[in-house]
Scaffold this motif. Structure first.
Motif, short mmCIF file in Angstrom:
data_model
loop_
_atom_site.label_atom_id
_atom_site.label_comp_id
_atom_site.label_asym_id
_atom_site.label_seq_id
_atom_site.Cartn_x
_atom_site.Cartn_y
_atom_site.Cartn_z
N ARG A 83 3.52 0.13 -18.89
CA ARG A 83 2.37 -0.34 -18.12
C ARG A 83 1.09 -0.18 -18.92
O ARG A 83 0.90 0.82 -19.61
N TYR A 84 0.20 -1.19 -18.77
CA TYR A 84 -1.08 -1.18 -19.46
C TYR A 84 -2.19 -1.45 -18.44
O TYR A 84 -1.96 -2.09 -17.42
N PRO A 85 -3.41 -0.97 -18.72
CA PRO A 85 -4.50 -1.18 -17.76
C PRO A 85 -5.02 -2.62 -17.75
O PRO A 85 -5.28 -3.20 -18.81
N SER A 86 -5.14 -3.19 -16.56
CA SER A 86 -5.72 -4.52 -16.41
C SER A 86 -7.20 -4.41 -16.05
O SER A 86 -7.95 -5.37 -16.21
N GLN A 87 -7.61 -3.25 -15.55
CA GLN A 87 -9.01 -3.01 -15.22
C GLN A 87 -9.29 -1.52 -15.36
O GLN A 87 -8.47 -0.69 -14.96
N ILE A 88 -10.44 -1.21 -15.94
CA ILE A 88 -10.89 0.17 -16.07
C ILE A 88 -12.21 0.27 -15.32
O ILE A 88 -13.14 -0.50 -15.58
N GLU A 89 -12.28 1.20 -14.37
CA GLU A 89 -13.47 1.33 -13.53
C GLU A 89 -14.00 2.75 -13.59
O GLU A 89 -13.22 3.71 -13.55
N SER A 91 -16.84 5.81 -12.05
CA SER A 91 -17.18 6.32 -10.71
C SER A 91 -18.37 5.61 -10.09
O SER A 91 -18.64 5.76 -8.90
N ASN A 92 -19.13 4.81 -10.88
CA ASN A 92 -20.27 4.06 -10.36
C ASN A 92 -19.91 2.63 -9.98
O ASN A 92 -20.78 1.86 -9.58
N GLY A 93 -18.65 2.25 -10.12
CA GLY A 93 -18.23 0.90 -9.79
C GLY A 93 -18.32 -0.09 -10.93
O GLY A 93 -18.02 -1.27 -10.76
N ASN A 94 -18.75 0.36 -12.12
CA ASN A 94 -18.76 -0.51 -13.29
C ASN A 94 -17.33 -0.66 -13.79
O ASN A 94 -16.55 0.28 -13.73
N PHE A 95 -17.00 -1.84 -14.29
CA PHE A 95 -15.63 -2.03 -14.75
C PHE A 95 -15.54 -3.08 -15.83
O PHE A 95 -16.44 -3.90 -16.01
N VAL A 96 -14.45 -3.03 -16.56
CA VAL A 96 -14.07 -4.07 -17.52
C VAL A 96 -12.67 -4.53 -17.17
O VAL A 96 -11.87 -3.76 -16.62
N THR A 97 -12.39 -5.79 -17.46
CA THR A 97 -11.05 -6.32 -17.24
C THR A 97 -10.42 -6.60 -18.60
O THR A 97 -11.11 -6.98 -19.55
N ILE A 118 -11.22 -8.56 -23.63
CA ILE A 118 -11.79 -7.53 -22.76
C ILE A 118 -13.11 -8.10 -22.27
O ILE A 118 -13.94 -8.55 -23.07
N THR A 119 -13.30 -8.10 -20.95
CA THR A 119 -14.48 -8.72 -20.36
C THR A 119 -15.22 -7.73 -19.47
O THR A 119 -14.60 -7.01 -18.70
N ASP A 120 -16.53 -7.74 -19.59
CA ASP A 120 -17.39 -6.96 -18.70
C ASP A 120 -18.08 -7.96 -17.77
O ASP A 120 -19.09 -8.57 -18.15
#
Length: 131
Positions: A83-89, A91-97, A118-120
């Motif tokens: 398994r690999y991360p599709s989204q990293i978020e 604690s402030n709700g900021n994330f990258v996909t 990788i998209t912000d």
């Protein structure tokens, strides 16, 4: 392994399923065994303070970050089932996909461990971040 040639490996992190535990591999390649299961989450007794919740498919970190571990490497890949991360978020709700390529034996994207983008989505276009 998700080789790019000549021993290269590029990843943010991965979760490798084993028979009765998981191995968390961080971006440096260090591996940590998540072998403590309390009925809902997997943790480690080795001092790695990540927690994996398989029902949510999320890997949680002590600082409030979490990774959605929705990408699974296809059965034709050398790292099948990883398994690999599709989204990293954070604690402030900021994330990258994160998007991944098509795995061997599959026709769908996000079925390999090879990162394609990788998209912000919250990034504001400007001189240092062209749209």
């Amino acid at each position: 392994s998700i080789g790019y040639g000549l021993g290269w490996k590029l990843q943010l992190g991965a979760l490798v399923p084993e028979f009765n535990y998981y191995i968390f591999e961080d971006g440096t390649g260090a591996q940590y065994k998540l072998d403590q299961f309390n009925g809902s989450v997997w943790t480690s007794r080795d001092g790695t303070y990540v927690t994996y919740n398989p029902s949510l498919q999320r890997l949680f970190f002590p600082d409030g970050r979490f990774w959605n571990m929705n990408v699974v490497s296809a059965s034709g890949e050398p790292d099948a089932g990883t398994r690999y991360p599709s989204q990293i978020e954070d604690s402030n709700g900021n994330f990258v996909t994160i998007q991944y390529g098509v795995g061997a034996g599959s026709s769908a994207v996000n079925t390999s461990g090879r990162i394609t983008s990788i998209t912000d989505p919250l990034a504001v276009p400007g001189p240092s971040n062209p749209s």
